[in-house]
Write a protein that holds these residues in place. Structure first.
Motif, PDB file in Angstrom:
ATOM      1  N   PHE A 332      -9.813 -13.679   0.826  1.00 35.50           N
ATOM      2  CA  PHE A 332      -9.416 -12.483   1.552  1.00 35.50           C
ATOM      3  C   PHE A 332      -7.894 -12.437   1.700  1.00 35.50           C
ATOM      4  O   PHE A 332      -7.195 -13.442   1.513  1.00 35.50           O
ATOM      5  CB  PHE A 332     -10.083 -12.412   2.929  1.00 35.50           C
ATOM      6  N   ILE A 333      -7.397 -11.244   2.022  1.00 33.01           N
ATOM      7  CA  ILE A 333      -5.961 -11.013   2.233  1.00 33.01           C
ATOM      8  C   ILE A 333      -5.662 -11.227   3.714  1.00 33.01           C
ATOM      9  O   ILE A 333      -6.293 -10.607   4.569  1.00 33.01           O
ATOM     10  CB  ILE A 333      -5.590  -9.579   1.815  1.00 33.01           C
ATOM     11  N   TRP A 334      -4.700 -12.110   4.017  1.00 34.81           N
ATOM     12  CA  TRP A 334      -4.363 -12.335   5.424  1.00 34.81           C
ATOM     13  C   TRP A 334      -3.077 -11.605   5.837  1.00 34.81           C
ATOM     14  O   TRP A 334      -2.812 -11.425   7.025  1.00 34.81           O
ATOM     15  CB  TRP A 334      -4.250 -13.819   5.737  1.00 34.81           C
ATOM     16  N   LEU A 335      -2.303 -11.151   4.849  1.00 35.13           N
ATOM     17  CA  LEU A 335      -1.102 -10.366   5.132  1.00 35.13           C
ATOM     18  C   LEU A 335      -0.737  -9.596   3.875  1.00 35.13           C
ATOM     19  O   LEU A 335      -0.941 -10.077   2.759  1.00 35.13           O
ATOM     20  CB  LEU A 335       0.057 -11.283   5.549  1.00 35.13           C
ATOM     21  N   SER A 336      -0.207  -8.386   4.041  1.00 31.52           N
ATOM     22  CA  SER A 336       0.232  -7.594   2.888  1.00 31.52           C
ATOM     23  C   SER A 336       1.525  -6.885   3.246  1.00 31.52           C
ATOM     24  O   SER A 336       1.592  -6.154   4.244  1.00 31.52           O
ATOM     25  CB  SER A 336      -0.840  -6.570   2.491  1.00 31.52           C
ATOM     26  N   ILE A 337       2.567  -7.115   2.447  1.00 33.38           N
ATOM     27  CA  ILE A 337       3.888  -6.562   2.723  1.00 33.38           C
ATOM     28  C   ILE A 337       4.325  -5.677   1.564  1.00 33.38           C
ATOM     29  O   ILE A 337       4.298  -6.090   0.402  1.00 33.38           O
ATOM     30  CB  ILE A 337       4.923  -7.686   2.951  1.00 33.38           C
ATOM     31  N   ASP A 338       4.727  -4.469   1.896  1.00 32.76           N
ATOM     32  CA  ASP A 338       5.233  -3.516   0.918  1.00 32.76           C
ATOM     33  C   ASP A 338       6.760  -3.579   0.932  1.00 32.76           C
ATOM     34  O   ASP A 338       7.402  -3.124   1.872  1.00 32.76           O
ATOM     35  CB  ASP A 338       4.757  -2.101   1.265  1.00 32.76           C
ATOM     36  N   SER A 339       7.357  -4.163  -0.110  1.00 32.67           N
ATOM     37  CA  SER A 339       8.805  -4.346  -0.155  1.00 32.67           C
ATOM     38  C   SER A 339       9.549  -3.017  -0.215  1.00 32.67           C
ATOM     39  O   SER A 339      10.729  -2.937   0.124  1.00 32.67           O
ATOM     40  CB  SER A 339       9.193  -5.211  -1.358  1.00 32.67           C
ATOM     41  N   GLU A 340       8.869  -1.949  -0.672  1.00 33.16           N
ATOM     42  CA  GLU A 340       9.509  -0.642  -0.770  1.00 33.16           C
ATOM     43  C   GLU A 340       9.259   0.225   0.460  1.00 33.16           C
ATOM     44  O   GLU A 340       9.762   1.351   0.540  1.00 33.16           O
ATOM     45  CB  GLU A 340       9.005   0.081  -2.021  1.00 33.16           C
ATOM     46  N   GLY A 341       8.496  -0.289   1.407  1.00 38.39           N
ATOM     47  CA  GLY A 341       8.200   0.485   2.606  1.00 38.39           C
ATOM     48  C   GLY A 341       9.358   0.506   3.582  1.00 38.39           C
ATOM     49  O   GLY A 341      10.257  -0.346   3.536  1.00 38.39           O
ATOM     50  N   SER A 342       9.355   1.473   4.483  1.00 37.44           N
ATOM     51  CA  SER A 342      10.390   1.549   5.508  1.00 37.44           C
ATOM     52  C   SER A 342      10.193   0.436   6.527  1.00 37.44           C
ATOM     53  O   SER A 342       9.191  -0.283   6.504  1.00 37.44           O
ATOM     54  CB  SER A 342      10.344   2.915   6.202  1.00 37.44           C
ATOM     55  N   PHE A 343      11.140   0.291   7.435  1.00 37.92           N
ATOM     56  CA  PHE A 343      11.125  -0.815   8.392  1.00 37.92           C
ATOM     57  C   PHE A 343       9.812  -0.890   9.162  1.00 37.92           C
ATOM     58  O   PHE A 343       9.246  -1.966   9.360  1.00 37.92           O
ATOM     59  CB  PHE A 343      12.292  -0.670   9.368  1.00 37.92           C
ATOM     60  N   LEU A 344       9.299   0.262   9.582  1.00 35.06           N
ATOM     61  CA  LEU A 344       8.089   0.292  10.391  1.00 35.06           C
ATOM     62  C   LEU A 344       6.819   0.280   9.536  1.00 35.06           C
ATOM     63  O   LEU A 344       5.720   0.152  10.068  1.00 35.06           O
ATOM     64  CB  LEU A 344       8.087   1.524  11.298  1.00 35.06           C
ATOM     65  N   ASN A 345       6.993   0.432   8.231  1.00 35.56           N
ATOM     66  CA  ASN A 345       5.819   0.481   7.352  1.00 35.56           C
ATOM     67  C   ASN A 345       5.816  -0.623   6.304  1.00 35.56           C
ATOM     68  O   ASN A 345       5.214  -0.476   5.246  1.00 35.56           O
ATOM     69  CB  ASN A 345       5.761   1.853   6.655  1.00 35.56           C
ATOM     70  N   LYS A 346       6.498  -1.712   6.587  1.00 35.73           N
ATOM     71  CA  LYS A 346       6.534  -2.838   5.659  1.00 35.73           C
ATOM     72  C   LYS A 346       5.163  -3.490   5.514  1.00 35.73           C
ATOM     73  O   LYS A 346       4.773  -3.923   4.434  1.00 35.73           O
ATOM     74  CB  LYS A 346       7.534  -3.892   6.136  1.00 35.73           C
ATOM     75  N   ILE A 347       4.441  -3.562   6.614  1.00 35.57           N
ATOM     76  CA  ILE A 347       3.126  -4.215   6.596  1.00 35.57           C
ATOM     77  C   ILE A 347       2.044  -3.193   6.276  1.00 35.57           C
ATOM     78  O   ILE A 347       1.972  -2.131   6.895  1.00 35.57           O
ATOM     79  CB  ILE A 347       2.829  -4.895   7.952  1.00 35.57           C
ATOM     80  N   ARG A 348       1.211  -3.512   5.298  1.00 35.48           N
ATOM     81  CA  ARG A 348       0.064  -2.664   4.966  1.00 35.48           C
ATOM     82  C   ARG A 348      -1.097  -3.098   5.871  1.00 35.48           C
ATOM     83  O   ARG A 348      -1.903  -3.961   5.518  1.00 35.48           O
ATOM     84  CB  ARG A 348      -0.315  -2.828   3.492  1.00 35.48           C
TER      85      ARG A 348
END
Length: 357
Positions: A332-348
């Motif tokens: 399973f996925i325990w964390l997901s980070i979007d490197s292109e997301g804005s500061f408040l939307n880095k975490i999926r």
């Protein structure tokens, strides 16, 4: 070492199942934990020390492959982490590349060894890869017009995976953002009304409903076009990314005839993965000093492919994955980070604790 390990998705080869920036937990218990083959190593480092760039292990001591009993065998469609089979030889300045593919693309062995630092790595210190197991030991795998066929039965990707499509619109005045929001990756072409879309078959069904879409054709390599980069790199086989095979995946105890038809497929497995001395003398094959006409495999092998079929370096390029290279099953996925997301939307947030299927 024996139970569970964290793993990060570094590339898009498994999109849309797994995204770049996903952090996974990989179970070593499911298939049975592998006893360390390189026992003298720095803790929590794989093959390279993070600050110095030096080796994180000493390969002066090597143990034979052994595995503890597991909870299950590898099944078709399992998402598996394994050591890269062709990672035995590595160009340190170009570690994202494949030493053997560099030569197939035209670089000579002499120029590589003289121009770069080349090293070898033991099995358990080779780079970790993650792919979907398409075929298990004993299966027959082929690819027909981009569709995997296992034991004569088509095995389409359902609800996941990506392909390339050429999409022609009725007009050049199209809002591509609408289709990007649907989940497509879009690239331009030389023509103003034609674009290259990457997406799942399910998304394409929705795309075809648009009144602005004139035609959608899957971007496939013709069946008679040869790509020498495709395993087994045999000039007598006109295989490519979308059309190849059939290939029998070796199974422990399976005996294969040693001849000009089979040896391009199985020579590396016999010689490198199973540690035999194998050479051709005239028309004969000499196995460990004796003439041989057959060989019986000692290990099970697997055929691994990425879900993003047109952007995945997988078994189509480097062949079988031996059982001693298997690390574990992705859970399973325990964390997901979007490197292109804005500061408040880095975490999926929607992907956290999502199971892998």
């Amino acid at each position: 070492m024996f139970f569970i390990e964290a793993y990060t998705i570094p590339s898009g080869s498994m999109e849309r199942s797994l995204l770049v920036g996903d952090f996974l937990f990989v179970s070593k218990v499911n298939y049975g934990a592998r006893i360390p083959m390189t026992p003298i190593a720095f803790p929590f480092a794989h093959h390279t020390m993070p600050l110095t760039g030096t080796k994180a292990y000493w390969d002066g001591v090597q143990w034979k492959y052994k595995r503890l009993p597991g909870l299950q065998d590898i099944k078709r469609n399992d998402v598996v982490v394994f050591n890269f089979p062709e990672g035995d030889t590595v160009v340190l300045e170009r570690q994202d590349d494949n030493y053997y593919q560099m030569q197939l693309r035209g670089e000579s062995r002499e120029s590589i060894w003289s121009g770069f630092s080349v090293t070898s790595r033991p099995v358990d210190k080779r780079e970790n890869f993650i792919k979907r197991c398409i075929a298990i030991a004993g299966d027959t795998i082929s690819m027909k017009n981009g569709l995997a066929v296992v034991n004569g039965t088509p095995a389409p990707l359902v609800g996941t995976g990506g392909f390339g499509y050429n999409v022609e619109f009725t007009t050049a005045d199209v809002n591509l953002k609408l289709f990007e929001d649907m989940g497509f990756k879009i690239g331009s072409t030389a023509l103003p009304t034609i674009y290259r879309f990457e997406g799942t078959p399910d998304l394409v069904k929705e795309l075809k409903k648009s009144p602005y879409v004139k035609s959608v054709t899957e971007d496939l390599t013709p069946a008679d076009e040869q790509d020498i980069l495709i395993f087994p790199h045999d000039k007598n086989r006109k295989w490519n990314l979308d059309n190849y095979g059939p290939i029998i995946v070796p199974k422990k105890g399976w005996t294969v005839t040693l001849d000009s038809l089979t040896m391009p497929l199985y020579e590396r497995s016999i010689r490198i993965y199973e540690g035999n001395k194998l050479e051709k003398v005239g028309n004969d094959w000499i196995l460990n000093g004796k003439k041989a006409t057959t060989y019986t495999f000692k290990m099970n092998y697997y055929w691994m492919m990425g879900d993003n079929r047109h952007a995945s370096a997988d078994s189509r390029y480097w062949g079988f994955v031996p059982e001693d290279h298997i690390v574990g099953k992705a859970l399973f996925i325990w964390l997901s980070i979007d490197s292109e997301g804005s500061f408040l939307n880095k975490i999926r947030w929607s992907r956290i604790f999502k199971g892998i299927h």
